[in-house]
Design an enzyme around this catalytic site. Structure first.
Site, PDB file in Angstrom:
ATOM      1  N   ASP A   1       0.549  -1.238   0.223  1.00 47.40           N
ATOM      2  CA  ASP A   1      -0.122  -0.094  -0.358  1.00 47.40           C
ATOM      3  C   ASP A   1       0.674   1.092   0.145  1.00 47.40           C
ATOM      4  O   ASP A   1       2.013   1.406   0.742  1.00 47.40           O
ATOM      5  CB  ASP A   1      -1.204   0.490   1.208  1.00 47.40           C
ATOM      6  CG  ASP A   1      -1.932  -0.663   1.002  1.00 47.40           C
ATOM      7  OD1 ASP A   1      -2.013  -1.961  -0.066  1.00 47.40           O
ATOM      8  OD2 ASP A   1      -2.764  -0.637   2.297  1.00 47.40           O
TER       9      ASP A   1
ATOM     10  N   HIS B   1       3.830  -1.845   3.093  1.00 47.82           N
ATOM     11  CA  HIS B   1       4.234  -0.831   2.296  1.00 47.82           C
ATOM     12  C   HIS B   1       5.092  -0.377   1.781  1.00 47.82           C
ATOM     13  O   HIS B   1       6.113  -0.684   2.357  1.00 47.82           O
ATOM     14  CB  HIS B   1       3.173   0.136   3.692  1.00 47.82           C
ATOM     15  CG  HIS B   1       2.048   0.031   4.611  1.00 47.82           C
ATOM     16  ND1 HIS B   1       1.713  -0.582   5.165  1.00 47.82           N
ATOM     17  CD2 HIS B   1       1.182   0.536   4.566  1.00 47.82           C
ATOM     18  CE1 HIS B   1       0.598  -0.545   5.674  1.00 47.82           C
ATOM     19  NE2 HIS B   1       0.428   0.163   4.770  1.00 47.82           N
TER      20      HIS B   1
END
Length: 232
Positions: A53, A198
């Site tokens: 992400d 991430h």
């Protein structure tokens, strides 16, 4: 983020409720693949899904792509529209490397479920537009910022023709808790789980280092990496 107190309180309550839902999915023998309009928490077969992400990021996205390429692992990158606008070349690099692009909203406002319904639709539509303009590909998957779902968010996701994707394993790598802790959390992943990492939003050196160790271990256990929600 400022907003109506009732909406903010509702979003915060949902946020904590979802912690319990994810914990339940983690303990289940097979995480749920998603109800008709509910988020996807799992994947079928002897497989896991790696989702990444908050990118693209000029330093961490290329390093992530190099790592995944060396291990021949296909992942899903949930991209933020504003960051795609800044670096459309990186979004194209992710796609060219064989990974799937997902929509992670235009600007990643939080708590996402506290936004008025029209703003939710705008965030999703704008994120779609930026990714499509940069890559020529329209995403089929959406992850709410912070995993903050609500009926309005799920409705807007469905109206946009997107599949909502959540996660089962969260090493909280965005907090930079240390390489060992991230590694241990990821290695707890088992068949059916959706892993969250991430490549944007800060220094992701710990994430890259943890994945260097965790990915070979997961592969050695016979797990294969797939795309959640049937994304292409």
């Amino acid at each position: 983020m400022s907003g109506h107190p009732v909406r903010v309180g509702y979003a915060q309550a949902l946020h904590y409720l979802l912690f319990g839902v994810r914990a339940l999915q983690f303990r289940r023998a097979r995480p749920g693949l998603g109800a008709r309009r509910g988020p996807v928490f799992g994947v079928p077969g002897q497989s896991v899904a790696l989702t990444i992400d908050d990118g693209p990021h000029p330093e961490w996205t290329p390093r992530m792509l190099d790592l995944l390429g060396r291990h021949r692992i296909r992942a899903t990158f949930f991209l933020i529209g504003a960051r795609v606008r800044e670096r459309p070349d990186l979004a194209r690099d992710v796609l060219a490397a064989g990974h799937v692009l997902g929509n992670h909203s235009m600007s990643h406002p939080q708590p996402f479920a506290a936004l008025p319904a029209p703003r939710v639709r705008v965030e999703i539509a704008a994120g779609q537009r930026e990714i499509e303009e940069a890559t020529g590909l329209r995403p089929r998957l959406f992850r709410a910022p912070g995993g903050n779902w609500s009926r309005d968010v799920l409705r807007a996701t469905a109206e946009s023709g997107l599949t909502p994707v959540d996660w089962t394993v969260n090493p909280s790598d965005w907090r930079s808790p240390g390489v060992d802790r991230i590694t241990r959390s990821l290695c707890r992943g088992r068949a059916g789980h959706v892993l969250l990492c991430h490549d944007g939003g800060g220094d992701r050196s710990q994430t890259v280092a943890a994945l260097e160790t965790a990915l070979p271990r997961l592969l050695d256990r016979g797990l294969r990496f797939v795309i959640p929600g049937g994304g292409r």
